[in-house]
Design a protein around this motif. Structure first.
Motif, PDB file in Angstrom:
ATOM      1  N   ASN A   1       0.752  -1.148   0.056  1.00 26.99           N
ATOM      2  CA  ASN A   1       0.112   0.020  -0.091  1.00 26.99           C
ATOM      3  C   ASN A   1       0.768   1.102  -0.126  1.00 26.99           C
ATOM      4  O   ASN A   1       1.760   1.263   0.574  1.00 26.99           O
ATOM      5  N   VAL A   2       0.692   2.122  -0.878  1.00 24.43           N
ATOM      6  CA  VAL A   2       1.300   3.391  -0.639  1.00 24.43           C
ATOM      7  C   VAL A   2       0.829   4.272   0.403  1.00 24.43           C
ATOM      8  O   VAL A   2      -0.315   4.456   0.703  1.00 24.43           O
ATOM      9  N   VAL A   3       1.750   4.562   1.204  1.00 27.96           N
ATOM     10  CA  VAL A   3       1.611   5.453   2.468  1.00 27.96           C
ATOM     11  C   VAL A   3       2.030   6.539   2.780  1.00 27.96           C
ATOM     12  O   VAL A   3       1.913   7.421   3.797  1.00 27.96           O
TER      13      VAL A   3
ATOM     14  N   VAL B   1       6.191   2.626   0.281  1.00 29.81           N
ATOM     15  CA  VAL B   1       4.827   1.462   0.430  1.00 29.81           C
ATOM     16  C   VAL B   1       5.152   0.536   1.379  1.00 29.81           C
ATOM     17  O   VAL B   1       6.441   0.217   2.063  1.00 29.81           O
ATOM     18  N   SER B   2       4.151   0.085   2.149  1.00 33.87           N
ATOM     19  CA  SER B   2       4.246  -1.035   3.132  1.00 33.87           C
ATOM     20  C   SER B   2       3.088  -2.029   3.172  1.00 33.87           C
ATOM     21  O   SER B   2       2.263  -1.769   2.628  1.00 33.87           O
TER      22      SER B   2
ATOM     23  N   LYS C   1       0.616  -1.167   7.851  1.00 35.69           N
ATOM     24  CA  LYS C   1       0.592   0.368   8.484  1.00 35.69           C
ATOM     25  C   LYS C   1       2.079   0.504   9.008  1.00 35.69           C
ATOM     26  O   LYS C   1       2.065   1.357   9.844  1.00 35.69           O
ATOM     27  N   TYR C   2       3.190  -0.108   8.227  1.00 32.06           N
ATOM     28  CA  TYR C   2       4.429   0.226   8.773  1.00 32.06           C
ATOM     29  C   TYR C   2       4.880   1.666   7.828  1.00 32.06           C
ATOM     30  O   TYR C   2       4.034   1.664   6.931  1.00 32.06           O
ATOM     31  N   HIS C   3       5.537   2.591   8.182  1.00 31.68           N
ATOM     32  CA  HIS C   3       5.797   3.736   7.521  1.00 31.68           C
ATOM     33  C   HIS C   3       6.292   3.468   6.274  1.00 31.68           C
ATOM     34  O   HIS C   3       6.106   4.332   5.219  1.00 31.68           O
ATOM     35  N   HIS C   4       7.449   2.525   6.129  1.00 29.65           N
ATOM     36  CA  HIS C   4       7.588   1.851   4.729  1.00 29.65           C
ATOM     37  C   HIS C   4       8.513   0.895   4.888  1.00 29.65           C
ATOM     38  O   HIS C   4       9.400   0.693   5.616  1.00 29.65           O
ATOM     39  N   HIS C   5       8.105  -0.313   4.194  1.00 27.59           N
ATOM     40  CA  HIS C   5       9.096  -1.447   3.972  1.00 27.59           C
ATOM     41  C   HIS C   5       9.878  -1.026   2.547  1.00 27.59           C
ATOM     42  O   HIS C   5      11.034  -1.615   2.645  1.00 27.59           O
ATOM     43  N   PHE C   6       9.404  -0.428   1.687  1.00 26.38           N
ATOM     44  CA  PHE C   6      10.081   0.129   0.426  1.00 26.38           C
ATOM     45  C   PHE C   6      10.014   1.480   0.223  1.00 26.38           C
ATOM     46  O   PHE C   6       8.849   2.064   0.195  1.00 26.38           O
ATOM     47  N   GLY C   7      10.911   2.169  -0.170  1.00 25.78           N
ATOM     48  CA  GLY C   7      10.940   3.521  -0.692  1.00 25.78           C
ATOM     49  C   GLY C   7      11.192   3.457  -2.173  1.00 25.78           C
ATOM     50  O   GLY C   7      12.217   2.552  -2.686  1.00 25.78           O
ATOM     51  N   LEU C   8      10.476   4.305  -2.969  1.00 30.95           N
ATOM     52  CA  LEU C   8      10.912   4.247  -4.516  1.00 30.95           C
ATOM     53  C   LEU C   8      11.045   5.727  -5.067  1.00 30.95           C
ATOM     54  O   LEU C   8       9.940   6.438  -4.756  1.00 30.95           O
ATOM     55  N   ASN C   9      12.111   6.095  -5.469  1.00 28.05           N
ATOM     56  CA  ASN C   9      12.430   7.414  -6.035  1.00 28.05           C
ATOM     57  C   ASN C   9      13.034   7.400  -7.345  1.00 28.05           C
ATOM     58  O   ASN C   9      13.802   6.545  -7.914  1.00 28.05           O
TER      59      ASN C   9
END
Length: 295
Positions: A195-197, A207-208, A211-219
């Protein structure tokens, strides 16, 4: 440190496999500076561990290695999550003692340090604030910022006993440089179940699961409309994602196949950090190894 975000049924990263230009130099860095121990080593490969049993990072030496370049997908940083502020304070003291140059930031959800290995691979070392302190809006987006880190309470929590990474250190998240944010979002949220958070404009998203603040960042900051990494380039070789059970693994396989992604066995998958079930390559040319191994 809350541990449930990095346990099943969450889709969490467990291991990062890195290509390096000089294995001996990289082992020295990751053990002396970062605080890993060597779990297993061969002439061209080393598995690094915090707990002496599982590997969070592996290093693979590449012959005639090419340096990291702008315009290529790959690793923005791997992020090691420490158990407590005391542990973060201890490693800050260690970095000061070793005269290591650091970046640092307060992200509201977390307190983070940033540095680069000898090949320029990014490393984040961080602690989470308690999830009760995170702010979610009505659109299920978590509030994250990048502000100056206050080192005083962190150093005040230190006890001076730095003996390497704590055994409970986990791979907190993996931040990827991608060539196309829309295609990446489609893959991680519609093909996989993230889910996009958080969004940072049109150039980054996080995304995570659970409801974690993120498991992956994408940039796309350094890689927009760029290229997949080449085999001889230092940087990311693969990362591992833990699946909750065998039935769900079949669903992931089917979703990948239905969306045109090849499901295969990756011959060069890491030998530690989770037994490979199957593998795929994301829209940016980045290798994912799926496993059932994990908490």
């Amino acid at each position: 440190m809350a541990t449930h975000f990095h346990k099943k049924p969450n889709l969490y990263p467990a291991h990062v496999q890195l290509k390096v230009s000089n294995l001996v130099r990289s082992i020295e860095y990751y053990t002396t500076i970062i605080g890993f121990k060597v779990l297993q080593q061969t002439e061209k490969e080393a598995y690094l561990t915090a707990d002496g049993q599982t590997s969070l990072v592996s290093l693979v030496e590449v012959q005639n290695a090419q340096p990291l370049k702008q315009g290529f997908a790959g690793l923005y940083h791997l992020a090691l999550l420490l158990p407590s502020r005391k542990d973060l304070g201890n490693i800050v003291q260690h970095f000061v003692n070793m005269n290591i140059r650091l970046g640092a930031a307060d992200h509201d959800v977390s307190e983070a340090l940033y540095l680069n290995d000898p090949d320029g691979n990014g490393i984040e070392i961080y602690i989470d604030r308690h999830e009760s302190e995170w702010t979610w809006n009505q659109d299920e987006q978590v509030h994250m910022v990048t502000e100056q880190l206050n080192f005083q309470p962190i150093l005040a929590a230190a006890d001076g006993n730095w003996n390497g990474l704590p055994a409970d250190t986990v791979m907190g998240h993996v931040h990827l440089s991608v060539v196309n944010l829309d295609k990446s979002e489609q893959f991680y949220t519609n093909v996989l179940d993230y889910n996009v958070v958080t969004r940072y404009g049109a150039q980054a998203l996080f995304v995570s699961t659970g409801k974690y603040h993120h498991h992956f960042g994408l940039n796309t900051w350094n890689s927009n409309n760029g290229h997949a990494p080449t085999n001889d380039m230092v940087g990311l070789k693969s990362f591992t994602v833990v699946l909750k059970d065998a039935e769900y693994a079949e669903e992931v396989k089917q979703s990948l196949t239905n969306n045109g992604f090849i499901v295969e066995n990756f011959a060069e998958a890491p030998a530690h950090g989770g037994t490979q079930l199957f593998s795929t390559v994301d829209p940016n040319g980045l290798r994912i190894v799926f496993t059932l191994d994990g908490e």
